[in-house]
Design an enzyme around this catalytic site. Sequence first.
Site, PDB file in Angstrom:
ATOM      1  N   HIS A 146       0.647  -1.181  -0.009  1.00  0.00           N
ATOM      2  CA  HIS A 146       0.251  -0.079  -0.112  1.00  0.00           C
ATOM      3  C   HIS A 146       1.007   1.291   0.388  1.00  0.00           C
ATOM      4  O   HIS A 146       1.720   1.182   0.987  1.00  0.00           O
ATOM      5  CB  HIS A 146      -0.665  -0.460   0.871  1.00  0.00           C
ATOM      6  CG  HIS A 146      -1.744   1.424   1.100  1.00  0.00           C
ATOM      7  ND1 HIS A 146      -3.022   1.323   0.882  1.00  0.00           N
ATOM      8  CD2 HIS A 146      -1.412   2.477   1.669  1.00  0.00           C
ATOM      9  CE1 HIS A 146      -4.054   1.972   0.969  1.00  0.00           C
ATOM     10  NE2 HIS A 146      -2.657   3.402   1.361  1.00  0.00           N
ATOM     11  N   CYS A 147       0.660   2.296  -1.229  1.00  0.00           N
ATOM     12  CA  CYS A 147       1.396   3.597  -1.300  1.00  0.00           C
ATOM     13  C   CYS A 147       1.326   4.736  -0.982  1.00  0.00           C
ATOM     14  O   CYS A 147       0.236   5.041  -1.188  1.00  0.00           O
ATOM     15  CB  CYS A 147       1.649   3.452  -2.634  1.00  0.00           C
ATOM     16  SG  CYS A 147       3.349   4.726  -2.677  1.00  0.00           S
ATOM     17  N   PRO A 148       1.285   5.009   0.025  1.00  0.00           N
ATOM     18  CA  PRO A 148      -0.057   6.851   0.536  1.00  0.00           C
ATOM     19  C   PRO A 148       0.854   6.958  -0.372  1.00  0.00           C
ATOM     20  O   PRO A 148      -0.679   8.290  -0.695  1.00  0.00           O
ATOM     21  CB  PRO A 148       0.911   6.920   1.906  1.00  0.00           C
ATOM     22  CG  PRO A 148       2.055   6.158   1.737  1.00  0.00           C
ATOM     23  CD  PRO A 148       1.780   5.032   1.021  1.00  0.00           C
TER      24      PRO A 148
END
Length: 305
Positions: free
Chosen positions: A156-158
Amino acid sequence: MQSSGHRFRDVEHHPLLAENDSYDSSSSEADMADRVWFIRDGCGMVCAVMTWLLVVYADFVVTFVMLLPSKDFWYSLINGVLFNCLAVLALSSHLRTMLTDPGAVPKGNATKEYMESLQLKPGEVIYKCPKCCSIKPERAHHCSICKRCIRKMDHHCPWVNNCVGERNQRFFVVFTMYIALISAHALILCGFQFFSCVKGQWTECSDFSPPVTVILLVFLCLEGFLFLTFTAVMFGTQIHSICNDETEIERLKSEKPTWERRLRWEGMKSVFGGQPSLLWINPFAGFRIKRLMLRAKKGGPEFSV
């Protein structure tokens, strides 16, 4: 938990269902690709906005501090067109990564009726996610931020406010590539600008005062260096994972592959689609704006987490 003809287990990993099985019989592949997806995560939304602001800042400094005051018309024109094209492609790739369903498994599909429709063999074990009550396909992992199980979830990439998974990995890879390119381009232009200002007069090399020019260029150099380092490493990591047919989560957890790994070239074609072409690096490929507008009129985004 026992049901007629099969066993049903609440576990997190190693599902037996095939990766290519369909979990939403009412949706085709084209419909899935056209759904609007957006994660309402405060941290992710702030990071996504910061990404856009930093790219806009870099474009402002390159255009108004370095190129427009330059006396070399062709130098300004070529570099201005190139940098702005790369910036548009980078931001477009960012949008496609953020607004594309990464491969979410439908919530709450682990029902008795749905399991009976799978026509499983007696005694066959299937697995469900206890967090979102969905039947987990092979290589899917649950994301606590998206609150869904994601097919072939890499991480998951913010910065893109989304998971990187089966359906949007191509856009993420292209995004990191374009950010690395514009960062390198900005650093090169900064080097030329400092050289020309030191060689000539600081008051003539920019429309801004010398202290302001120095501050803007130094901050752009720091931004360019950090983004170039981060995105270049991320781009290389993603390409390595694709070639090895292994997600970052699987690598970190040292999961033994229960699937048949693709060859390196087959993995690249699987993620980017078809034979090598310019479509591989085109963030607009497959985008159907007319269908999205029609869906918006009918009821807005189909996914809004």
